[in-house]
Design a protein around this motif. Structure first.
Motif, PDB file in Angstrom:
ATOM      1  N   ARG A   6       0.834  -1.201   0.000  1.00  0.00           N
ATOM      2  CA  ARG A   6       0.000   0.000   0.000  1.00  0.00           C
ATOM      3  C   ARG A   6       0.868   1.249   0.000  1.00  0.00           C
ATOM      4  NH1 ARG A   6      -5.157  -1.780   1.104  1.00  0.00           N
ATOM      5  NH2 ARG A   6      -5.255  -3.817   2.097  1.00  0.00           N
ATOM      6  N   GLY A   7       0.333   2.297  -0.584  1.00  0.00           N
ATOM      7  CA  GLY A   7       1.016   3.580  -0.631  1.00  0.00           C
ATOM      8  C   GLY A   7       1.398   3.946  -2.047  1.00  0.00           C
ATOM      9  N   GLU A  11       2.977  -0.251  -6.319  1.00  0.00           N
ATOM     10  CA  GLU A  11       3.157  -1.002  -7.565  1.00  0.00           C
ATOM     11  C   GLU A  11       4.626  -1.354  -7.795  1.00  0.00           C
ATOM     12  OE1 GLU A  11       1.652  -0.967 -12.194  1.00  0.00           O
ATOM     13  OE2 GLU A  11       1.454   0.854 -11.006  1.00  0.00           O
ATOM     14  N   LYS A  12       5.526  -0.413  -7.564  1.00  0.00           N
ATOM     15  CA  LYS A  12       6.961  -0.683  -7.735  1.00  0.00           C
ATOM     16  C   LYS A  12       7.450  -1.759  -6.767  1.00  0.00           C
ATOM     17  CE  LYS A  12       8.674   3.672  -9.551  1.00  0.00           C
ATOM     18  NZ  LYS A  12       9.606   4.773  -9.323  1.00  0.00           N
ATOM     19  N   ILE A  13       6.985  -1.688  -5.538  1.00  0.00           N
ATOM     20  CA  ILE A  13       7.391  -2.679  -4.537  1.00  0.00           C
ATOM     21  C   ILE A  13       6.860  -4.059  -4.920  1.00  0.00           C
ATOM     22  CG2 ILE A  13       7.188  -3.376  -2.123  1.00  0.00           C
ATOM     23  CD1 ILE A  13       7.039  -0.316  -1.481  1.00  0.00           C
ATOM     24  N   ALA A  14       5.613  -4.121  -5.360  1.00  0.00           N
ATOM     25  CA  ALA A  14       5.031  -5.399  -5.777  1.00  0.00           C
ATOM     26  C   ALA A  14       5.771  -5.972  -6.978  1.00  0.00           C
ATOM     27  CB  ALA A  14       3.543  -5.226  -6.093  1.00  0.00           C
ATOM     28  N   GLU A  15       6.143  -5.121  -7.936  1.00  0.00           N
ATOM     29  CA  GLU A  15       6.916  -5.588  -9.091  1.00  0.00           C
ATOM     30  C   GLU A  15       8.219  -6.236  -8.635  1.00  0.00           C
ATOM     31  OE1 GLU A  15       7.428  -2.067 -11.448  1.00  0.00           O
ATOM     32  OE2 GLU A  15       5.417  -2.219 -12.330  1.00  0.00           O
ATOM     33  N   HIS A  16       8.892  -5.601  -7.703  1.00  0.00           N
ATOM     34  CA  HIS A  16      10.149  -6.142  -7.184  1.00  0.00           C
ATOM     35  C   HIS A  16       9.907  -7.449  -6.420  1.00  0.00           C
ATOM     36  CE1 HIS A  16      14.311  -5.935  -5.892  1.00  0.00           C
ATOM     37  NE2 HIS A  16      13.908  -6.287  -4.689  1.00  0.00           N
ATOM     38  N   HIS A  17       8.833  -7.508  -5.681  1.00  0.00           N
ATOM     39  CA  HIS A  17       8.513  -8.723  -4.912  1.00  0.00           C
ATOM     40  C   HIS A  17       8.253  -9.901  -5.852  1.00  0.00           C
ATOM     41  CE1 HIS A  17       7.589 -10.595  -1.097  1.00  0.00           C
ATOM     42  NE2 HIS A  17       6.485 -11.108  -1.609  1.00  0.00           N
ATOM     43  N   VAL A  18       7.592  -9.648  -6.969  1.00  0.00           N
ATOM     44  CA  VAL A  18       7.314 -10.707  -7.949  1.00  0.00           C
ATOM     45  C   VAL A  18       8.618 -11.305  -8.473  1.00  0.00           C
ATOM     46  CG1 VAL A  18       6.369 -11.157 -10.261  1.00  0.00           C
ATOM     47  CG2 VAL A  18       5.018  -9.908  -8.575  1.00  0.00           C
ATOM     48  N   ILE A  19       9.628 -10.486  -8.665  1.00  0.00           N
ATOM     49  CA  ILE A  19      10.946 -10.996  -9.098  1.00  0.00           C
ATOM     50  C   ILE A  19      11.447 -12.023  -8.093  1.00  0.00           C
ATOM     51  CG2 ILE A  19      13.381 -10.377  -9.427  1.00  0.00           C
ATOM     52  CD1 ILE A  19      12.310  -7.642 -10.509  1.00  0.00           C
ATOM     53  N   HIS A  43      -2.838   0.599  -3.820  1.00  0.00           N
ATOM     54  CA  HIS A  43      -2.848  -0.786  -3.325  1.00  0.00           C
ATOM     55  C   HIS A  43      -2.581  -1.738  -4.485  1.00  0.00           C
ATOM     56  CE1 HIS A  43      -5.315  -4.368  -1.557  1.00  0.00           C
ATOM     57  NE2 HIS A  43      -4.023  -4.508  -1.296  1.00  0.00           N
ATOM     58  N   THR A  44      -1.483  -2.470  -4.388  1.00  0.00           N
ATOM     59  CA  THR A  44      -1.129  -3.486  -5.374  1.00  0.00           C
ATOM     60  C   THR A  44      -0.801  -4.765  -4.635  1.00  0.00           C
ATOM     61  OG1 THR A  44      -0.257  -1.821  -6.892  1.00  0.00           O
ATOM     62  CG2 THR A  44       0.441  -4.086  -7.273  1.00  0.00           C
ATOM     63  N   ILE A  45      -1.240  -5.884  -5.190  1.00  0.00           N
ATOM     64  CA  ILE A  45      -0.907  -7.169  -4.580  1.00  0.00           C
ATOM     65  C   ILE A  45       0.092  -7.904  -5.460  1.00  0.00           C
ATOM     66  CG2 ILE A  45      -3.109  -7.370  -3.375  1.00  0.00           C
ATOM     67  CD1 ILE A  45      -3.931  -9.484  -5.495  1.00  0.00           C
ATOM     68  N   ALA A  46       0.984  -8.618  -4.819  1.00  0.00           N
ATOM     69  CA  ALA A  46       1.844  -9.598  -5.483  1.00  0.00           C
ATOM     70  C   ALA A  46       1.321 -10.945  -5.040  1.00  0.00           C
ATOM     71  CB  ALA A  46       3.298  -9.427  -5.049  1.00  0.00           C
TER      72      ALA A  46
END
Length: 73
Positions: A6-7, A11-19, A43-46
């Motif tokens: 969240r925040g 989206e950038k954090i979720a993209e990195h988490h998916v890696i 709000h983005t989910i990985a």
């Protein structure tokens, strides 16, 4: 398994988490996939999808925020 971010940087954090999720799947030789879904601007989910036989292992090792069960028909 789902991780919520969240925040304004969600989206950038979720993209990195998916890696990292995909690296984990490859390292552990698990069949499955990881991706993200933008819920709102803040709000983005990985998420990672694995077979039921691997569900507990992934849950215990990666400690997702929440999980959803889908039965394949």
């Amino acid at each position: 398994m789902i991780w919520d971010f969240r925040g304004p940087e969600a989206e950038k954090i979720a993209e990195h988490h998916v890696i990292h999720l995909n690296e984990y799947l490859a390292k552990e030789k698990l069949e499955g996939f990881a991706n993200l879904d933008k819920q709102t601007d803040l709000h983005t989910i990985a998420f990672v999808v694995v077979d039921e036989s691997q569900m507990m292992k992934v849950r215990d090792e990666l400690r997702p925020h929440r999980a959803v069960w889908y039965e394949q028909v």
